[in-house]
Design an enzyme around this catalytic site. Structure first.
Site, PDB file in Angstrom:
ATOM      1  N   GLY A   1     -13.637   0.237  -5.229  1.00  0.00           N
ATOM      2  CA  GLY A   1     -13.659   1.057  -4.018  1.00  0.00           C
ATOM      3  C   GLY A   1     -14.362   0.314  -2.896  1.00  0.00           C
ATOM      4  O   GLY A   1     -14.135  -0.876  -2.682  1.00  0.00           O
TER       5      GLY A   1
ATOM      6  N   THR B   1      -3.903  -0.869  -7.500  1.00  0.00           N
ATOM      7  CA  THR B   1      -4.706   0.286  -7.913  1.00  0.00           C
ATOM      8  C   THR B   1      -3.888   1.561  -8.001  1.00  0.00           C
ATOM      9  O   THR B   1      -2.821   1.674  -7.378  1.00  0.00           O
ATOM     10  CB  THR B   1      -5.846   0.505  -6.890  1.00  0.00           C
ATOM     11  OG1 THR B   1      -6.739   1.508  -7.379  1.00  0.00           O
ATOM     12  CG2 THR B   1      -5.331   0.958  -5.522  1.00  0.00           C
TER      13      THR B   1
ATOM     14  N   SER C   1      -7.701   0.935   2.919  1.00  0.00           N
ATOM     15  CA  SER C   1      -8.156   0.421   1.622  1.00  0.00           C
ATOM     16  C   SER C   1      -9.362  -0.489   1.812  1.00  0.00           C
ATOM     17  O   SER C   1      -9.642  -0.942   2.921  1.00  0.00           O
ATOM     18  CB  SER C   1      -7.027  -0.390   0.987  1.00  0.00           C
ATOM     19  OG  SER C   1      -7.469  -1.040  -0.181  1.00  0.00           O
ATOM     20  N   SER C   2     -10.055  -0.760   0.708  1.00  0.00           N
ATOM     21  CA  SER C   2     -11.116  -1.769   0.726  1.00  0.00           C
ATOM     22  C   SER C   2     -10.741  -2.998  -0.105  1.00  0.00           C
ATOM     23  O   SER C   2     -11.557  -3.907  -0.261  1.00  0.00           O
ATOM     24  CB  SER C   2     -12.408  -1.191   0.146  1.00  0.00           C
ATOM     25  OG  SER C   2     -12.831  -0.098   0.909  1.00  0.00           O
TER      26      SER C   2
ATOM     27  N   THR D   1      -9.545   0.077 -10.487  1.00  0.00           N
ATOM     28  CA  THR D   1      -8.556  -0.716  -9.759  1.00  0.00           C
ATOM     29  C   THR D   1      -8.537  -1.971 -10.594  1.00  0.00           C
ATOM     30  O   THR D   1      -9.338  -2.084 -11.533  1.00  0.00           O
ATOM     31  CB  THR D   1      -9.068  -0.989  -8.313  1.00  0.00           C
ATOM     32  OG1 THR D   1      -9.016   0.229  -7.588  1.00  0.00           O
ATOM     33  CG2 THR D   1      -8.285  -2.038  -7.562  1.00  0.00           C
TER      34      THR D   1
ATOM     35  N   ARG E   1       0.841  -1.186   0.000  1.00  0.00           N
ATOM     36  CA  ARG E   1       0.000   0.000   0.000  1.00  0.00           C
ATOM     37  C   ARG E   1       0.887   1.251   0.000  1.00  0.00           C
ATOM     38  O   ARG E   1       1.939   1.266   0.663  1.00  0.00           O
ATOM     39  CB  ARG E   1      -0.860  -0.030   1.258  1.00  0.00           C
ATOM     40  CG  ARG E   1      -1.868   1.082   1.379  1.00  0.00           C
ATOM     41  CD  ARG E   1      -2.941   1.004   0.339  1.00  0.00           C
ATOM     42  NE  ARG E   1      -4.117   1.776   0.693  1.00  0.00           N
ATOM     43  CZ  ARG E   1      -5.087   2.062  -0.173  1.00  0.00           C
ATOM     44  NH1 ARG E   1      -5.025   1.643  -1.421  1.00  0.00           N
ATOM     45  NH2 ARG E   1      -6.141   2.743   0.215  1.00  0.00           N
TER      46      ARG E   1
HETATM   47  O1  DON Z   1      -7.821   1.031  -1.873  1.00  0.00           O
HETATM   48  C1  DON Z   1      -8.998   1.208  -2.129  1.00  0.00           C
HETATM   49  O2  DON Z   1      -9.894   0.634  -1.557  1.00  0.00           O
HETATM   50  C2  DON Z   1      -9.375   2.130  -3.258  1.00  0.00           C
HETATM   51  N1  DON Z   1      -8.360   3.116  -3.467  1.00  0.00           N
HETATM   52  C3  DON Z   1      -9.595   1.319  -4.455  1.00  0.00           C
HETATM   53  C4  DON Z   1     -10.097   2.182  -5.547  1.00  0.00           C
HETATM   54  C5  DON Z   1     -10.982   1.457  -6.410  1.00  0.00           C
HETATM   55  O3  DON Z   1     -11.213   0.287  -6.307  1.00  0.00           O
HETATM   56  C6  DON Z   1     -11.596   2.282  -7.395  1.00  0.00           C
HETATM   57  N2  DON Z   1     -12.477   1.500  -8.113  1.00  0.00           N
HETATM   58  N3  DON Z   1     -12.475   0.517  -8.649  1.00  0.00           N
END
Ligand code: DON
Length: 558
Positions: free
Chosen positions: A459, A384, A437-438, A366, A96
């Site tokens: 996300g 991502t 993060s998710s 992502t 990360r």
């Molecule tokens: O780390 C995270 O959860 C987000 N920055 C991920 C971003 C994301 O998945 C955007 N969409 N697909």
């Protein structure tokens, strides 16, 4: 050197020869790779065929995605990789991004200071891939990076989705502010990209060649680092040479849970993915579900499990090196307590669980890939740039995009409100801290043997996409192909609304009425996630790799 180049050329040729037709599903016996991009999956498959491990393959695929899927494949971002062996052993790699040393909790309070360069976290991808490769790779590092060098140098044919996405990027990016982006990703003749056009990225090829030759130091030191620092200075960004030198990827103990007799191996904090997934599944496990996958009761109970797990996500989760996270969140006992106040006939109001807190929406970019090798080693990797094409800042002369991952911190300390902001302490900005993060790369096992590898972008929806797929397969016996295609839904606690995929309303129009009758607010999304997944039949050993076709995708196996 010659050996390396020959191998790279062979791996490159392998996908070129495969020519064109993206495969949504592949059944095979030895190994498989599935990702959003055909050339990237084929490069990953070539690594497996060369005798590489699933980690070699995942690393080769990830570097190739940095070339073929610039929206999310990356060198300038970060992510997580979970690997599980046939013996039940597992590792989790955390690469990360971190906040630069000069970051402060209030650096984004003033909207004028939320500039693209200041949103960039110190990238983690290259260090993380190097660390995972060092511990689980069988091929030489240069061999797994070099196919991406070749791909960037000689170019690749854009598919329709990529061409459209690049045109949209260029149309919506100011030509002066993002001059390097236009130079690198614009069509040389100035027109619009079409499917079949070749995207050639010579500067990216040189950056990748430095990484192939020098390892991650080819990114975090020397010429590439100098270019990143120069880019930061041009845009008043915060990242310094010392930040780059100090970045370290971490091997963490994977988070383990169980669901109806299956074992889960998934990502611990600083992703909220694994904790929230296990908490929600533990709650769901306390109920006997109906046989009909789409009964209103099943969907309602799942929403209520999501709602409660996401409440704890907002309240407690952040970088574990900075905040203490209660161990009980993933315990069965705690889940029973939470399940006890679920009313099967009535939606809970989110504010009744803890005040007036809502969560901001996130953009859907992502990317996730899954790999299994001949020895049964499984890899689930999600990485991502945060937004699609990240900050849109391309490092001048180095050909790659930087993330805007600083978005994932809470920006306004103490301000949690119904417009979607969270200012709770756990995820406030601090120097060297990882933003929450998710992402939720997950491996499901039965009797210590991998049966499912999954994960997704999206996300905050990511965790609920994984939850739907795990439940589809374990509770309802869906094949991986069916589970990847099946409708998904998402409840993030706040905003207090369940977001369902349009296909679910089209297939089950009465379900929306029934959910509304129980008191749920229902909103609709065109699509949720992009979950390239692999299942392994524990009896026969047959591998099924299933690309998610919501964007594009390609399954490759042998
Ligand atoms: O780390 C995270 O959860 C987000 N920055 C991920 C971003 C994301 O998945 C955007 N969409 N697909």
């Amino acid at each position: 050197m010659l050996r390396i180049s020959l191998l790279a050329a062979l791996m490159h040729l392998a996908w070129t020869a495969a020519g064109g037709a993206a495969e949504a599903t592949v059944r095979c016996r030895q190994g498989a790779v599935v990702s959003v991009s055909e050339p990237a999956s084929e490069i990953g498959l070539a690594a497996l065929r060369q005798g590489g491990s699933a980690v070699d393959s995942a690393v080769a695929t990830a570097f190739a995605l940095a070339v073929t899927y610039p929206a999310a494949g990356n060198l300038g971002g970060g992510g997580f990789l979970v690997v599980a062996g046939p013996d039940g052993n597992a590792d989790a790699y955390d690469f990360r991004e971190v906040a630069p040393a000069a970051a402060t909790p209030t650096m984004f309070v003033d909207p004028a200071r939320r500039t693209p360069h200041r949103r960039v976290g110190v990238p983690g991808t290259v260090r993380g891939l190097e660390l995972a490769h060092r511990q689980h790779g069988l091929l030489a590092w240069a061999d797994v990076v070099r196919p991406a060098v070749e791909l960037a140098r000689s170019g690749f044919a854009l598919d329709g989705a990529n061409a459209q996405s690049l045109n949209e990027l260029l149309r919506t990016s100011d030509k002066q502010q993002f001059a390097e982006l236009h130079r690198v990703f614009g069509k040389p003749d100035g027109g619009s990209w079409q499917a079949g056009d070749r995207l050639v990225q010579p500067e990216l090829a040189k950056t990748l060649a430095r990484i192939a030759a020098q390892g991650a130091d080819g990114f975090y030191a020397g010429e590439t680092a100098d270019k990143i620092v120069a880019e930061m200075q041009l845009g008043a960004g915060l990242i310094t040479a010392a930040d780059l030198r100090a970045y370290s990827a971490k091997r963490r103990e994977p988070l383990r849970g169980s669901y109806r007799g299956y074992q889960l191996v998934t990502m611990p904090p600083p992703s909220s993915g694994g904790t929230t997934l296990i908490e929600a599944l533990n709650i769901l496990e306390t109920f006997d579900l109906d046989r009909d996958r789409w009964s209103v009761r099943n969907v309602h109970l799942t929403i209520e499990a999501m709602r409660r797990a996401y409440r704890d996500r907002a309240r407690y989760l952040g970088d574990p090196d900075f905040v203490a996270i209660p161990a009980r969140l993933t315990s069965k006992e705690y889940a029973r307590d939470l399940a006890a106040n679920i009313d099967p006939r009535r939606a809970t109001r989110s504010q009744d669980l803890a005040g007036d807190i809502s969560l901001a929406p996130e953009s859907p970019q992502t990317t996730h890939l899954s790999v299994i090798d001949r020895a049964g080693l499984a890899v689930s990797l999600t990485y991502t740039l945060e937004s699609s094409y990240g900050s849109r800042v391309v490092v001048r002369g180095a050909g790659f995009l930087l993330n805007d991952e600083m978005n994932d911190f809470g920006w306004l300390p103490g301000v949690t409100d119904s417009s979607g902001r969270i200012g709770t302490k756990a995820n406030l900005i601090a120097p060297h801290k990882r933003m929450l993060s998710s992402m939720c790369p997950t491996i499901v096992l039965r009797n210590d043997r991998t049966v499912l590898i999954t994960g997704s972008p999206g996300g905050r929806t990511i965790i609920n996409t994984v939850l739907c797929i795990v439940s589809d397969t374990i509770d309802f016996g869906m094949s991986v192909r069916e589970a990847v295609a099946a409708p998904r839904w998402h409840h993030p606690w706040f905003p207090d609304a369940v977001r369902i995929e349009r296909q679910l309303r089209e297939q089950r129009p009465q379900l929306v009425d029934e959910l509304e009758y129980l008191g749920h607010k229902v909103v609709e999304a065109a699509a949720q996630g992009d979950a390239h997944s692999i299942a392994i039949d524990p009896e026969s050993g047959e591998i099924t790799a299933a690309a998610d076709t919501r964007i594009s995708g390609h399954a490759a196996g042998y």
